[in-house]
Design a protein around this motif. Structure first.
Motif, PDB file in Angstrom:
ATOM      1  N   THR A   2       0.835  -1.208   0.000  1.00  0.00           N
ATOM      2  CA  THR A   2       0.000   0.000   0.000  1.00  0.00           C
ATOM      3  C   THR A   2       0.861   1.246   0.000  1.00  0.00           C
ATOM      4  OG1 THR A   2      -1.771  -1.165   1.144  1.00  0.00           O
ATOM      5  CG2 THR A   2      -1.797   1.233   1.264  1.00  0.00           C
ATOM      6  N   ARG A   3       1.919   1.209   0.779  1.00  0.00           N
ATOM      7  CA  ARG A   3       2.815   2.367   0.863  1.00  0.00           C
ATOM      8  C   ARG A   3       3.414   2.706  -0.501  1.00  0.00           C
ATOM      9  NH1 ARG A   3       6.561   1.179   5.266  1.00  0.00           N
ATOM     10  NH2 ARG A   3       4.709   1.520   6.510  1.00  0.00           N
ATOM     11  N   ASP A   6       0.660   4.289  -2.616  1.00  0.00           N
ATOM     12  CA  ASP A   6       0.357   5.627  -2.092  1.00  0.00           C
ATOM     13  C   ASP A   6       1.459   6.616  -2.446  1.00  0.00           C
ATOM     14  OD1 ASP A   6      -2.082   4.849  -1.064  1.00  0.00           O
ATOM     15  OD2 ASP A   6      -1.374   4.710   1.010  1.00  0.00           O
ATOM     16  N   THR A  15      -4.807   8.372  -2.713  1.00  0.00           N
ATOM     17  CA  THR A  15      -4.264   7.152  -2.114  1.00  0.00           C
ATOM     18  C   THR A  15      -4.690   5.996  -3.005  1.00  0.00           C
ATOM     19  OG1 THR A  15      -6.230   6.689  -0.794  1.00  0.00           O
ATOM     20  CG2 THR A  15      -4.527   8.112   0.217  1.00  0.00           C
ATOM     21  N   ILE A  16      -4.135   4.827  -2.770  1.00  0.00           N
ATOM     22  CA  ILE A  16      -4.533   3.669  -3.565  1.00  0.00           C
ATOM     23  C   ILE A  16      -6.009   3.359  -3.343  1.00  0.00           C
ATOM     24  CG2 ILE A  16      -3.752   1.976  -1.866  1.00  0.00           C
ATOM     25  CD1 ILE A  16      -3.827   1.641  -5.735  1.00  0.00           C
ATOM     26  N   ASN A  17      -6.504   3.562  -2.139  1.00  0.00           N
ATOM     27  CA  ASN A  17      -7.926   3.300  -1.876  1.00  0.00           C
ATOM     28  C   ASN A  17      -8.815   4.252  -2.671  1.00  0.00           C
ATOM     29  OD1 ASN A  17      -7.373   1.204  -0.098  1.00  0.00           O
ATOM     30  ND2 ASN A  17      -7.224   2.603   1.643  1.00  0.00           N
TER      31      ASN A  17
END
Length: 100
Positions: A2-3, A6, A15-17
């Motif tokens: 995720t980092r 992002d 962000t990826i979300n």
């Protein structure tokens, strides 16, 4: 992981979300919050937080649904443009993640 995503998407203020949310709307079209949460595999509370952020930036619109208890989510032209602009960064993150 995720980092990494992002970090690559940070210049686009996503962000990826949030990016995943936008692409889910591109691929699946307008939908209800419940259906979008299911598509993304996230809890509705998580989706609500992410929607608030992208809605504030006018990347999506959230409007009352048919029965008043539901909310409909629609990608805006600005949201489509943001996702398109961030696509090369997402691809770079994907390539880097696959190389590891």
């Amino acid at each position: 992981m995720t980092r990494l995503f992002d970090e690559k998407l940070r210049p686009f203020e996503l962000t990826i979300n949030q990016y995943s949310l936008l692409t889910a709307l591109i691929l699946g079209g307008p939908t209800t919050m419940n259906d979008l949460a299911e598509r993304l595999g996230v809890e509705r509370t998580t989706l609500t937080r992410n929607l608030a952020l992208v809605s504030d930036r006018r990347l999506v619109t959230v409007t009352p649904g048919k029965d008043g208890r539901e909310r409909d989510v629609t990608l805006t032209p600005k949201g489509w443009a943001a996702a398109k602009a961030a696509l090369p960064a997402w691809k770079a993150a994907q390539a880097e993640a696959s190389a590891d």
